[in-house]
Design a protein around this motif. Structure first.
Motif, mmCIF file in Angstrom:
data_model
loop_
_atom_site.group_PDB
_atom_site.id
_atom_site.type_symbol
_atom_site.label_atom_id
_atom_site.label_comp_id
_atom_site.label_asym_id
_atom_site.label_seq_id
_atom_site.Cartn_x
_atom_site.Cartn_y
_atom_site.Cartn_z
ATOM 1 N N THR A 60 3.066 17.936 0.049
ATOM 2 C CA THR A 60 2.636 16.851 0.923
ATOM 3 C C THR A 60 2.810 15.518 0.194
ATOM 4 O OG1 THR A 60 1.019 18.250 2.048
ATOM 5 C CG2 THR A 60 0.716 15.870 2.223
ATOM 6 N N ILE A 61 3.527 14.582 0.819
ATOM 7 C CA ILE A 61 3.722 13.254 0.241
ATOM 8 C C ILE A 61 2.691 12.308 0.845
ATOM 9 C CG2 ILE A 61 5.342 11.386 -0.215
ATOM 10 C CD1 ILE A 61 6.160 14.064 -1.385
ATOM 11 N N GLN A 62 1.901 11.689 -0.038
ATOM 12 C CA GLN A 62 0.890 10.741 0.404
ATOM 13 C C GLN A 62 1.287 9.335 -0.045
ATOM 14 O OE1 GLN A 62 -2.595 12.501 -1.403
ATOM 15 N NE2 GLN A 62 -3.043 13.706 0.418
ATOM 16 N N ILE A 63 1.025 8.347 0.796
ATOM 17 C CA ILE A 63 1.408 6.965 0.519
ATOM 18 C C ILE A 63 0.164 6.132 0.246
ATOM 19 C CG2 ILE A 63 2.367 4.859 1.534
ATOM 20 C CD1 ILE A 63 4.408 6.538 2.944
ATOM 21 N N LYS A 64 0.204 5.389 -0.861
ATOM 22 C CA LYS A 64 -0.886 4.483 -1.201
ATOM 23 C C LYS A 64 -0.597 3.101 -0.626
ATOM 24 C CE LYS A 64 -2.854 4.513 -5.182
ATOM 25 N NZ LYS A 64 -4.148 5.110 -4.853
ATOM 26 N N GLY A 65 -1.637 2.448 -0.120
ATOM 27 C CA GLY A 65 -1.462 1.085 0.365
ATOM 28 C C GLY A 65 -1.193 0.118 -0.765
ATOM 29 N N LEU A 66 -1.922 0.298 -1.873
ATOM 30 C CA LEU A 66 -1.747 -0.526 -3.067
ATOM 31 C C LEU A 66 -1.710 0.384 -4.292
ATOM 32 C CD1 LEU A 66 -4.266 -3.439 -2.371
ATOM 33 C CD2 LEU A 66 -1.765 -3.569 -2.264
ATOM 34 N N ALA B 134 0.973 -5.342 -13.590
ATOM 35 C CA ALA B 134 2.049 -4.394 -13.283
ATOM 36 C C ALA B 134 2.702 -4.828 -11.977
ATOM 37 C CB ALA B 134 1.499 -2.979 -13.164
ATOM 38 N N ALA B 135 3.998 -5.089 -12.037
ATOM 39 C CA ALA B 135 4.759 -5.506 -10.857
ATOM 40 C C ALA B 135 5.654 -4.352 -10.407
ATOM 41 C CB ALA B 135 5.597 -6.736 -11.169
ATOM 42 N N LYS C 257 7.662 -6.319 -3.114
ATOM 43 C CA LYS C 257 7.095 -6.402 -4.452
ATOM 44 C C LYS C 257 5.581 -6.356 -4.339
ATOM 45 C CE LYS C 257 6.639 -9.591 -8.369
ATOM 46 N NZ LYS C 257 7.008 -10.913 -8.908
ATOM 47 N N THR C 258 4.953 -5.516 -5.151
ATOM 48 C CA THR C 258 3.501 -5.403 -5.181
ATOM 49 C C THR C 258 3.021 -5.620 -6.602
ATOM 50 O OG1 THR C 258 3.557 -3.796 -3.366
ATOM 51 C CG2 THR C 258 1.534 -3.926 -4.646
ATOM 52 N N VAL C 259 1.983 -6.429 -6.754
ATOM 53 C CA VAL C 259 1.478 -6.769 -8.081
ATOM 54 C C VAL C 259 -0.002 -6.419 -8.168
ATOM 55 C CG1 VAL C 259 1.076 -8.630 -9.728
ATOM 56 C CG2 VAL C 259 3.169 -8.615 -8.381
ATOM 57 N N THR C 260 -0.409 -5.837 -9.281
ATOM 58 C CA THR C 260 -1.821 -5.556 -9.523
ATOM 59 C C THR C 260 -2.099 -5.819 -10.999
ATOM 60 O OG1 THR C 260 -3.579 -3.902 -9.333
ATOM 61 C CG2 THR C 260 -1.406 -3.102 -9.992
ATOM 62 N N SER C 261 -3.341 -6.193 -11.331
ATOM 63 C CA SER C 261 -3.618 -6.570 -12.718
ATOM 64 C C SER C 261 -5.040 -6.192 -13.121
ATOM 65 C CB SER C 261 -3.403 -8.069 -12.927
ATOM 66 O OG SER C 261 -4.331 -8.813 -12.154
#
Length: 308
Positions: free
Chosen positions: A108-114, A189-190, A198-202
């Motif tokens: 099962t492939i699950q997708i994260k929003g972020l 992390a980009a 592009k998604t960025v979290t820090s």
């Protein structure tokens, strides 16, 4: 470690060993670790020209095969994943008689929003000024062909990045300075999605640097008018980490230096012609003397110079 489905221990069966689920970002890819077994009578039919595919509801999807099929390794990267909580399964086509759908062993492939925020590893020991500092930052890699780029802000020193399996780790190395104390360091992390997003979290960390006293200063506030026998309130300030534990005051009298009291604030009596003072501070990492504070009770002028 995610749970695997498929027994994988009875070589006489058609079985696939895959994770129950894997996670990725929308529009990105994801690698599914996979191995399989065949019934004994079909093993000699497993040849290099056999074709592995992955299906969703009998529809073949875009993949990049990474395993060695003749070694029973079916590890595959699924590309441009857009649907959440969908099951995929392996099919092997070697021509008749070996064509088999491992549909009872789906992943099962699950997708994260972020993406998950990176994990920042602080120094192992208390950091002292002048010593090397090492900070670590680990970010999950959901797509091995498009791993995240890990960056440090501010760029205090040399950083290196290493990818291992599903994790990207960056290490920042620099020499500790008292100027770094209390400053925030961010690890970012980009994620660059193949589809163009592009998604960025820090994650942020506040530096704590131990250092000896610095910028020590002595100032006074006389009881006006400034005259012999009058009072003078002295104050000693300093920057240190940990904070200063001792403050000692001295009066310079000709060639002699006299200890006159302790504490960050002190009230004393003015003498004619001998009103020169300085303080000395101490913490666990060193000492420092202040500037010399001088008051002329005749002209009422205040001067500063370095202590002897």
């Amino acid at each position: 470690m995610l749970p695997l489905i498929g027994a994988g221990c009875n070589a006489a069966e058609f079985e696939a060993l895959v994770p129950a689920s894997v996670t990725t970002l929308s529009g990105s890819c994801v690698t599914v670790p996979c191995s399989f077994t065949l019934e004994e009578e079909y093993k000699d039919k497993l040849l290099p020209e056999c074709i592995p595919t992955w299906k969703k509801d009998k529809i073949t999807i875009s993949t990049t095969f990474k395993g060695n099929l003749t070694a029973y390794n079916c590890t595959t990267t699924l590309n441009n994943v857009l649907e959440d909580n969908v099951q995929y399964y392996l099919r092997i086509d070697c021509g008749k008689p070996l064509r088999y759908d491992f549909s009872v062993y789906p992943v099962t492939i699950q997708i994260k929003g972020l993406p998950d925020a990176p994990r920042l590893t602080p120094p192992k020991e208390p950091v002292v000024e002048g010593t090397p500092v090492e900070l670590g930052c680990s970010a999950p890699s959901y797509c091995d062909t498009h791993p995240p780029t890990v960056m440090w802000t501010p760029a205090l020193g040399l950083s290196t990045q290493l990818q291992q399996n599903d994790t990207v780790t960056s290490t920042l190395t620099f020499n500790a300075s008292h100027l770094h104390h209390g400053n925030n360091v961010s690890c970012t992390a980009a994620y660059y999605i193949p589809s163009g997003n592009k998604t960025v979290t820090s994650t942020r960390y506040q530096l704590s640097i131990s250092y000896a006293p610095r910028n020590t200063s002595a100032v006074g506030s006389p009881c006006l008018p400034a005259r012999e026998g009058g009072c003078l309130n002295l104050t000693c300030t300093s920057h240190a980490n940990p904070a200063v534990s001792e403050v000692t005051w001295y009066r310079i009298h000709g060639e002699h230096i006299l200890k006159i009291g302790t504490g960050s604030s002190l009230s004393i009596q003015l003498w004619n012609g001998n009103n020169v003072f300085f303080c000395e501070v101490r913490n666990d990492f060193g000492t420092e003397k202040s500037n010399v504070y001088k008051i002329d009770i005749q002209s009422k002028l205040i001067q500063n110079r370095k202590p002897p």
